[in-house]
Design an enzyme around this catalytic site. Sequence first.
Site, PDB file in Angstrom:
ATOM      1  N   GLY A  11       0.791  -1.224   0.000  1.00 16.30           N
ATOM      2  CA  GLY A  11       0.000   0.000   0.000  1.00 16.30           C
ATOM      3  C   GLY A  11       0.824   1.274   0.000  1.00 16.30           C
ATOM      4  O   GLY A  11       0.319   2.333   0.364  1.00 16.30           O
ATOM      5  N   SER A  12       2.093   1.191  -0.448  1.00 14.75           N
ATOM      6  CA  SER A  12       2.896   2.419  -0.412  1.00 14.75           C
ATOM      7  C   SER A  12       2.405   3.430  -1.450  1.00 14.75           C
ATOM      8  O   SER A  12       2.497   4.645  -1.233  1.00 14.75           O
ATOM      9  CB  SER A  12       4.389   2.118  -0.592  1.00 14.75           C
ATOM     10  OG  SER A  12       4.663   1.668  -1.891  1.00 14.75           O
ATOM     11  N   ASN A  13       1.870   2.949  -2.564  1.00 10.80           N
ATOM     12  CA  ASN A  13       1.305   3.886  -3.544  1.00 10.80           C
ATOM     13  C   ASN A  13       0.047   4.553  -2.998  1.00 10.80           C
ATOM     14  O   ASN A  13      -0.152   5.755  -3.176  1.00 10.80           O
ATOM     15  CB  ASN A  13       1.010   3.166  -4.862  1.00 10.80           C
ATOM     16  CG  ASN A  13       2.249   3.052  -5.725  1.00 10.80           C
ATOM     17  OD1 ASN A  13       2.762   4.044  -6.206  1.00 10.80           O
ATOM     18  ND2 ASN A  13       2.747   1.836  -5.880  1.00 10.80           N
ATOM     19  N   LYS A  90      -5.733  -9.282  -7.535  1.00 11.33           N
ATOM     20  CA  LYS A  90      -6.859 -10.075  -8.033  1.00 11.33           C
ATOM     21  C   LYS A  90      -7.507  -9.379  -9.219  1.00 11.33           C
ATOM     22  O   LYS A  90      -7.369  -8.169  -9.378  1.00 11.33           O
ATOM     23  CB  LYS A  90      -7.909 -10.235  -6.918  1.00 11.33           C
ATOM     24  CG  LYS A  90      -7.387 -10.907  -5.669  1.00 11.33           C
ATOM     25  CD  LYS A  90      -7.235 -12.384  -5.886  1.00 11.33           C
ATOM     26  CE  LYS A  90      -6.601 -13.059  -4.692  1.00 11.33           C
ATOM     27  NZ  LYS A  90      -6.214 -14.434  -4.958  1.00 11.33           N
ATOM     28  N   HIS A 108       1.501   0.266 -12.979  1.00  9.43           N
ATOM     29  CA  HIS A 108       2.327  -0.895 -13.319  1.00  9.43           C
ATOM     30  C   HIS A 108       3.792  -0.466 -13.347  1.00  9.43           C
ATOM     31  O   HIS A 108       4.117   0.572 -13.935  1.00  9.43           O
ATOM     32  CB  HIS A 108       1.906  -1.442 -14.689  1.00  9.43           C
ATOM     33  CG  HIS A 108       2.623  -2.704 -15.054  1.00  9.43           C
ATOM     34  ND1 HIS A 108       2.244  -3.939 -14.575  1.00  9.43           N
ATOM     35  CD2 HIS A 108       3.708  -2.909 -15.831  1.00  9.43           C
ATOM     36  CE1 HIS A 108       3.071  -4.862 -15.055  1.00  9.43           C
ATOM     37  NE2 HIS A 108       3.965  -4.274 -15.813  1.00  9.43           N
ATOM     38  N   ASP A 149      -3.329  -5.731 -17.496  1.00 10.78           N
ATOM     39  CA  ASP A 149      -2.356  -4.751 -18.023  1.00 10.78           C
ATOM     40  C   ASP A 149      -2.659  -4.356 -19.466  1.00 10.78           C
ATOM     41  O   ASP A 149      -1.743  -4.148 -20.272  1.00 10.78           O
ATOM     42  CB  ASP A 149      -0.921  -5.324 -17.938  1.00 10.78           C
ATOM     43  CG  ASP A 149      -0.524  -5.633 -16.505  1.00 10.78           C
ATOM     44  OD1 ASP A 149      -1.031  -4.965 -15.590  1.00 10.78           O
ATOM     45  OD2 ASP A 149       0.302  -6.542 -16.314  1.00 10.78           O
ATOM     46  N   GLU A 178       7.098   5.684  -8.756  1.00  8.39           N
ATOM     47  CA  GLU A 178       5.651   5.424  -8.786  1.00  8.39           C
ATOM     48  C   GLU A 178       4.912   6.373  -7.850  1.00  8.39           C
ATOM     49  O   GLU A 178       3.842   6.888  -8.172  1.00  8.39           O
ATOM     50  CB  GLU A 178       5.359   3.984  -8.357  1.00  8.39           C
ATOM     51  CG  GLU A 178       5.735   2.932  -9.383  1.00  8.39           C
ATOM     52  CD  GLU A 178       5.325   1.536  -8.928  1.00  8.39           C
ATOM     53  OE1 GLU A 178       4.167   1.342  -8.545  1.00  8.39           O
ATOM     54  OE2 GLU A 178       6.194   0.635  -8.954  1.00  8.39           O
TER      55      GLU A 178
HETATM   56  C1  GRF Z   1       3.732  -1.396  -7.353  1.00  7.24           C
HETATM   57  O1  GRF Z   1       4.984  -1.698  -7.883  1.00  7.24           O
HETATM   58  C2  GRF Z   1       2.714  -1.254  -8.454  1.00  7.24           C
HETATM   59  O2  GRF Z   1       3.226  -0.767  -9.652  1.00  7.24           O
HETATM   60  C3  GRF Z   1       2.271  -2.671  -8.651  1.00  7.24           C
HETATM   61  O3  GRF Z   1       2.252  -3.224  -7.367  1.00  7.24           O
HETATM   62  C4  GRF Z   1       3.189  -2.546  -6.532  1.00  7.24           C
HETATM   63  C5  GRF Z   1       2.438  -2.090  -5.332  1.00  7.24           C
HETATM   64  O4  GRF Z   1       3.263  -1.528  -4.354  1.00  7.24           O
HETATM   65  N1  GRF Z   1       1.000  -2.743  -9.337  1.00  7.24           N
HETATM   66  P1  GRF Z   1       2.594  -0.898  -3.061  1.00  7.24           P
HETATM   67  O5  GRF Z   1       1.635  -1.930  -2.501  1.00  7.24           O
HETATM   68  O6  GRF Z   1       1.875   0.341  -3.489  1.00  7.24           O
HETATM   69  O7  GRF Z   1       3.710  -0.624  -2.122  1.00  7.24           O
END
Ligand code: GRF
Length: 200
Positions: A11-13, A90, A108, A149, A178
């Site tokens: 969940g870092s994004n 999923k 991605h 994708d 990202e």
């Molecule tokens: C990221 O590399 C994203 O591109 C991919 O899954 C990863 C998720 O990282 N779809 P996080 O859970 O946001 O840390």
Amino acid sequence: MNLAFFASHGGSNMQAVLDACSAGNLTAKPVLLISNNRKCLAIERAVTEALPIRVINRVTHPDPDERDAAMLHELLEHHAELIVLAGYMKHLGPRVIARYRNRILNIHPALLPKFGGQGMYGAFVHQAVIAAKETITGVTVHLVDEEYDHGQILAQTEVPVFPEDDAASLSARVLQREHTFLVEVLSGIVSGQIRLPAAP
Ligand code: GRF
């Protein structure tokens, strides 16, 4: 713009987007996290941020159609306007995809259409980039449709690959990018600079 997240692991994004919203750098309102994985760090982050969380998976809803319906119900209940798949492992069901067509984004960690598709996730992506001797990789934000994708690419940014990189070092560099890029793309959508195709 009300944002719902789907995440399965770190969940870092999602965190980067939550932080941008709190800091006033992104005019959007996080409204919901849906996860299949009760024990993931994304849920811990959402708890800290007081973001509503729903765990929906094969255990809570063994029937795929009911699972899909439950997700759609939560999204509508929380008035989600845009869905961000932030490391969601999923497939979404047909109801959610149809109701939110052109309003579901995925991030991605490579330059699609290369290095995408089934099985291309996590370290596998970066291993494949290194094995192909690419000198440039990157980040793609795209719309989600029924295929992995595959949906329309909204934005991409490049990240260098260095000769000494392994999957871990490359992954770290890409992930860092990202976090900023996802916020940039969402800001572009909110401001209208990035135009999404018509919603259903
Ligand atoms: C990221 O590399 C994203 O591109 C991919 O899954 C990863 C998720 O990282 N779809 P996080 O859970 O946001 O840390």
